[in-house]
Design a protein around this motif. Structure first.
Motif, mmCIF file in Angstrom:
data_model
loop_
_atom_site.group_PDB
_atom_site.id
_atom_site.type_symbol
_atom_site.label_atom_id
_atom_site.label_comp_id
_atom_site.label_asym_id
_atom_site.label_seq_id
_atom_site.Cartn_x
_atom_site.Cartn_y
_atom_site.Cartn_z
ATOM 1 N N MET A 117 0.825 -1.206 0.000
ATOM 2 C CA MET A 117 0.000 0.000 0.000
ATOM 3 C C MET A 117 0.862 1.260 0.000
ATOM 4 N N LEU A 118 1.927 1.272 0.802
ATOM 5 C CA LEU A 118 2.826 2.433 0.841
ATOM 6 C C LEU A 118 3.498 2.644 -0.513
ATOM 7 N N ALA A 119 3.840 1.545 -1.164
ATOM 8 C CA ALA A 119 4.503 1.640 -2.473
ATOM 9 C C ALA A 119 3.597 2.290 -3.509
ATOM 10 N N ARG A 120 2.287 2.070 -3.388
ATOM 11 C CA ARG A 120 1.346 2.666 -4.341
ATOM 12 C C ARG A 120 1.420 4.202 -4.319
ATOM 13 N N TYR A 121 1.772 4.727 -3.167
ATOM 14 C CA TYR A 121 1.848 6.184 -3.018
ATOM 15 C C TYR A 121 3.282 6.702 -3.138
ATOM 16 N N ASP A 122 4.190 5.813 -3.625
ATOM 17 C CA ASP A 122 5.607 6.190 -3.768
ATOM 18 C C ASP A 122 6.181 6.715 -2.449
ATOM 19 N N TYR A 123 5.773 6.099 -1.358
ATOM 20 C CA TYR A 123 6.226 6.539 -0.033
ATOM 21 C C TYR A 123 7.741 6.348 0.070
ATOM 22 N N GLY A 124 8.455 7.434 0.396
ATOM 23 C CA GLY A 124 9.918 7.355 0.466
ATOM 24 C C GLY A 124 10.480 8.249 1.546
ATOM 25 N N MET A 125 9.967 8.101 2.749
ATOM 26 C CA MET A 125 10.418 8.942 3.865
ATOM 27 C C MET A 125 11.922 8.816 4.030
ATOM 28 N N ASP A 126 12.617 9.943 3.971
ATOM 29 C CA ASP A 126 14.078 9.972 4.085
ATOM 30 C C ASP A 126 14.457 10.285 5.525
ATOM 31 N N ARG A 127 15.758 10.333 5.771
ATOM 32 C CA ARG A 127 16.228 10.763 7.080
ATOM 33 C C ARG A 127 15.815 12.207 7.342
ATOM 34 N N THR A 128 15.516 12.507 8.596
ATOM 35 C CA THR A 128 15.201 13.882 8.990
ATOM 36 C C THR A 128 16.091 14.246 10.173
ATOM 37 N N LEU A 129 15.868 15.428 10.723
ATOM 38 C CA LEU A 129 16.669 15.862 11.868
ATOM 39 C C LEU A 129 16.544 14.916 13.049
ATOM 40 N N VAL A 130 15.463 14.151 13.093
ATOM 41 C CA VAL A 130 15.214 13.256 14.226
ATOM 42 C C VAL A 130 16.099 12.019 14.169
ATOM 43 N N ASN A 131 16.332 11.488 12.972
ATOM 44 C CA ASN A 131 16.938 10.152 12.898
ATOM 45 C C ASN A 131 18.153 10.057 11.988
ATOM 46 N N GLU A 132 18.781 11.189 11.644
ATOM 47 C CA GLU A 132 19.947 11.092 10.774
ATOM 48 C C GLU A 132 21.244 11.124 11.578
#
Length: 770
Positions: free
Chosen positions: A97-112
């Protein structure tokens, strides 16, 4: 316990017992106990097993304050890379389901990780500084007023649905610089993101949640593109897009898309939950609620204490990058950590009576609800602003507010973020204060952007009596207006009293065992700036005063073999309390009391009565001046000298005691000899903040404290004259120009800490442990 769920390799010889205790095996972060009260559910861990392995989670759980802060501090050994990793494995249908929406959450200030994190953090920090955040205050006040207006006459409201969720969402959107449309959709998306990342949804729920998260991702991308077409407006996202043109390698397209989505959740949901948590705990502690209604000056510290006591961020996660130890427990490389900062905030090793809600707690700002170090929440001061304004509006307009009885408080099940899903309150609209006093709506109090100053931690006391203690000296007894016990104090402690428009410090000189009364003695100073004149001419029994403290920066060392007490004039006040304590402990001591004549020497009758055989009176009028050189002629190991009095007496003792063991002499100053900063005589320097990853410039005309505050760094302060020690900061490298009156000679020589309000650098750069 199966071998598969145990962190110890059982394939070899059976040389070690399984380390997972029964309580650790039973720990369930999705269970009712943890969800309703994480700190209480982990009290057993803080007391018995502060670092344990949870086979249910596959995580090591860290619960004590020092250990949690140590993990936050080292973002190399303890990587934040799993902070947004889904804690529940995703089923294939949800992934599809996530792939259908091209979900691609990258690193952010929280987890990089580094080295990417700090360049981005430094680049994106400016909109979060106190100066920039101040621009949002009128908007927050307007929204808060409008939402309270909507239900003020209803007599009942769900504060979450009807105020906190909507106001914080609108503030978040304004701060980010995005349109206000689709609030209902955004709310659904935000909840879905929380459940998706930190919750335990069922297989069917995962697919539904994944669809909402996918739509959220697409929406975030649409908004970024809309702003990109015209990034000239205010807000963090337009600022970031403009900055991308200068730093395309640091601020990438995928990064902008990811922080757009993460920023809405971070700026909205955690603040709404924090507001609901704060109101719940304040209304459950009715006397505390009534105190802040009566004294709005307490709101800033009430916010900080609520964040400590019942914050909205219960835990974070980290990945161990090398074999190490936490709290003496071996932790292998690759281990996952659940660091429960809400448990750390209730660790009695750091916070006295941590389960009590104490809005005058001086170290409330030590909480780790916002995290710590280089990944500390950048939006912490925006959240503080919103919470202060919420409390100001509600305490002013609805002081008679109360929780609806017997309501069931529920929380969205997850490991890390918590707040009531609903919070019903009720009141009698006929009793609304503004009906009788419409002018009430015109009053506002300044918002403090940042950690509250210790000057804001006040209580009221009533003058019980004012009596003569000596010529030109009065003894004042102070009590709680309701007859409640006053805070405990120790010999050497002082309080601050607000006397008209002045604030003055006075040492406590009564009996620490007398819990309901404080006693001070005040000399009428000929050159008074108004404090002593006020006490002698205007103070009267029954008068109510505002007090801060007690605080103690002149502590008695209980390990000394003998004590030599020297007092000059009104400097006897901290000394007599020390002498009382030493006598009760059965230690050896002597007192040398200096004054013009016996009639002007305060507390002399009590000294003769209680310490006569240890007391030597040096009355100048009798020709018996203290010979300081003779008194200190022979150094004595194990003897500690405590002195308080005029600067000439303290200077004479310092000179005469040069041959004594280091730090034998400890003194208390009530006035500073500093004359402020002269830019023509000072030099600029840098301060590097090791735990935050920032480097700041300290100009010749600014203090380190001022520069830290301007950068949004949390640091306490009070006197700001180098007298109280509140603004102390650890120094890791660099040579310090000490200008305070707090540190001893050996403490100064150690070059390991400084008072940021006055001390500076002798070199070009200092590295601080902040």
């Amino acid at each position: 316990m199966s071998a598969e769920s145990c962190p110890i390799d059982h394939s070899g010889p059976a040389t070690a017992a399984c380390p997972v205790s029964a309580r650790a095996e039973a720990f369930d972060p999705f269970g009712e106990a943890y969800q309703s009260d994480p700190p209480a559910s982990l009290r057993w861990s803080r007391d018995e097993e502060p670092v344990f392995y949870s086979p249910r989670l596959g995580y090591w759980v860290v619960t004590r304050y020092d250990d949690v802060k140590a993990v936050f501090r080292d973002n190399i050994l303890f990587s934040p890379s799993i902070a947004l990793e889904k804690i529940t494995p995703v089923c294939p249908e949800a992934t599809e389901m996530l792939a259908r929406y091209d979900y691609g959450m990258d690193r952010t200030l929280v987890n990089e990780d580094e080295p990417a994190h700090m360049p981005r953090r430094r680049a994106l920090l400016d909109p979060f500084t106190p100066t920039q955040l101040a621009h949002h205050e009128p908007m927050v006040r307007r929204l808060t007023r409008e939402y309270v207006d909507a239900f003020i006459d209803a007599g009942k409201a769900d504060l979450v649905d009807e105020m906190f969720w909507e106001v914080t969402l609108t503030v978040a959107l304004h701060f980010l610089g995005v349109p206000e449309e689709d609030m209902a959709t955004l709310r659904k998306y935000s909840i879905a993101h929380t459940v998706n990342t930190w919750g335990r949804p069922s297989r069917e729920e995962q697919v539904e949640v994944a669809e909402a998260v996918g739509k959220f991702w697409q929406f975030a991308g649409t908004v970024v593109e809309k702003i990109r077409r015209d990034p000239s407006g205010p807000g963090w996202m337009p600022y970031s897009i403009r900055l991308q043109r200068e730093m395309p390698d640091v601020i990438t397209d995928s990064y902008l898309h990811s922080i757009m989505m993460a920023g809405i959740v971070a700026a909205h949901e955690t603040t709404a939950n924090a507001a609901a948590n704060a109101m719940k705990v304040l209304l459950e502690n009715r006397s505390v609620w009534e105190e802040i209604c009566a004294d709005p000056g307490l709101i800033s510290n009430a916010v900080e204490e609520c964040l400590r006591h019942n914050g909205s961020v219960a835990a974070w996660r980290r990945l161990v990058t090398a074999d190490t130890e936490i709290g003496g427990v071996p932790i292998p490389k690759g281990a996952k950590l659940l660091i429960v900062n809400s448990s750390a905030n209730h660790d009695e090793r750091h916070f006295d009576q941590p389960d009590e809600l104490d809005i005058r707690r001086e170290n409330a700002g030590d909480h780790v609800t916002f995290g710590y170090g280089s990944h500390q929440c950048m939006g912490k001061n925006l959240a503080r602003m919103e919470l202060q304004i919420f409390l100001e509006e509600l305490t002013k307009r609805l002081p008679h507010l109360e929780l609806v009885a017997d309501q069931k408080i529920t929380y969205l099940p997850n490991t890390s973020f918590r707040g009531p899903e609903h919070l019903w309150v009720q009141w009698d609209p006929a009793a609304n204060p503004e009906r009788a006093n419409p002018e009430l709506l015109r009053t506002t109090r300044p918002v403090r952007i940042g950690e509250p100053s210790k000057r804001s931690i006040t209580r009221t006391v009533v003058v019980e009596s004012v009596t003569r203690a000596a010529t030109g000296v009065v003894r004042v007894r102070l009590a709680d207006p309701a007859g409640r016990p006053l805070p405990r104090w120790s010999p050497g402690a002082h309080i601050d009293l607000e006397l008209g428009e002045l604030s003055r410090q006075y040492s406590l000189c009564g009996d620490p065992a007398e819990k309901s009364v404080y006693e001070i003695a005040v000399l009428r100073e000929p050159e008074s700036r108004g404090g002593s004149r006020y006490v002698h001419e205007e103070l009267a029994p029954g008068q109510v005063l505002t007090m801060r403290g007690p605080r103690n920066h002149f502590r008695l060392d209980s390990s000394a073999g003998k004590y030599l007490f020297v007092a000059g004039g009104i400097g006897i006040t901290p000394i007599i309390a020390m002498a009382d304590h030493v006598k009760a402990a059965g230690k050896d001591y002597e007192i040398h009391y200096c004054g013009r004549d016996r009639d002007s020497m305060a507390l002399l009758d009590r000294l003769i009565r209680d310490h006569g055989d240890r007391l030597t009176v040096h009355a100048a009028g009798e020709g018996r001046r203290l010979d300081v050189d003779r008194l200190l002629a022979v150094p004595a190991d194990g003897t500690q000298i405590y002195a308080c009095g005029p600067e000439r007496l303290l200077s004479a003792l310092d000179s005469a005691g040069q041959g004594w063991p280091e730090d034998s002499l400890r003194v208390e100053h009530f006035v500073t000899t500093g004359n402020g900063l002269d830019p023509a005589k000072e030099h600029a320097f840098e301060v590097e903040l090791a735990d935050s990853g920032l480097t700041l410039q300290v100009p010749a005309d600014q203090t380190v404290l001022g520069v830290l505050r301007a950068a949004g760094i949390d640091i306490s302060s009070d006197c700001e004259e180098g007298l109280c020690g509140s603004c102390e900061a650890p120094v890791l490298t660099g040579e310090i120009d000490h200008r305070d009156h707090v540190l001893t000679k050996s403490e100064r020589a150690a070059q390991s800490r400084m008072m940021t309000c006055c001390s500076r650098a002798l070199c070009g750069r200092l590295t601080l442990g902040l």
